[in-house]
Scaffold this active site. Sequence first.
Site, short mmCIF file in Angstrom:
data_model
loop_
_atom_site.label_atom_id
_atom_site.label_comp_id
_atom_site.label_asym_id
_atom_site.label_seq_id
_atom_site.Cartn_x
_atom_site.Cartn_y
_atom_site.Cartn_z
NE ARG A 102 -91.76 -87.89 86.26
CZ ARG A 102 -92.53 -88.15 87.39
NH1 ARG A 102 -93.61 -88.76 87.31
NH2 ARG A 102 -92.03 -87.63 88.47
CD GLU A 135 -97.81 -84.69 82.93
OE1 GLU A 135 -97.88 -84.12 84.36
OE2 GLU A 135 -97.64 -86.05 82.89
CG HIS A 175 -98.70 -86.63 86.56
ND1 HIS A 175 -97.65 -86.17 85.77
CD2 HIS A 175 -98.06 -87.41 87.52
CE1 HIS A 175 -96.66 -86.57 86.65
NE2 HIS A 175 -96.67 -87.26 87.51
#
Length: 321
Positions: A230, A259, A277
């Site tokens: 993260r 994001e 991601h």
Amino acid sequence: MPTTVLVLVETINDYLPILEHQGFHLILAPTPSERAEAIARHASQIDAVLTRGPLGLYADEIAALPNLKIICVIGAGYEHVDLKAAADRGITVTNGAGVNASSVADHAMALLLALVRDVPRCDAAVRRGEWPKIMRPSLAGKRLGILGLGAVGMAIAKRAAAGFDMSVCYHNRQHRSDVPYTFCSTPTELARASDFLIIATPGGLGTKHLINRQVLDALGPNGFIVNIARASVVATADLITALEQRRIAGAALDVFDAEPQVPQALKTLSNVILTPHVAGLSPEATQATVELVGKNLTAFFAGQPVLTPIEMPSSVGSAVM
């Protein structure tokens, strides 16, 4: 009347028939506007929500769903699910910890190899008709530090030690007596003992900015960092400054603070590799994740214990790795 599941996740459509074949009625709402509309229109019907850590489920949304009984989170992280709001309502929360560990570990090693061996820059040069002889470090015999030795961290450690002959050290909330790797008592100590540092710990308040200027300076000008966990674990401003000043050699990042927005500074740096991601995404991992959601939902609505419950607020504060 079938159990209704609000699906907020945008990457699992091909595998949703797994849940439909188990008798669950699905409402798909993968965009913010669809999500708001679905909650407003179908609030009284929704029994369960399927989400992932960055998408979360917020207190006002939980309050708007009077019949919500269970929240299933895909993947290990659940940082934007309001656990207090869920606990106050007696709502069960589950996650998918460990299900996509192999996929995430593969991606971590791919990023590490690409970063250390400078694969993207070599590829771009050849496409331009150039033929540079770029000399880069080998992975063999190097020291790998892993922040967070859970399922993902263990999968990375095994690949590094057995596949690349690397020595492995780690920092974790607790020392693990069941592994052959070296424990470091702080992130700074871990960085100092590492040539390469991979972040594999959950997000949340307990791990926020564990990687900061002090840790990056301990990693040093020849050190590389990979984050497949993260973004909140790393102080992004400190990382960008360290990269710009070449106080570390490079970074490979699969996760970002806002994001899908990515800081322009990261995009312009030549010693950075960026992916959107996707570390946990593979057909195998996604199928297994949805199957686990189905098992948790089936168990819950049959009055049985769920397979992967998340600890609720009374003990969340200590569960950082």
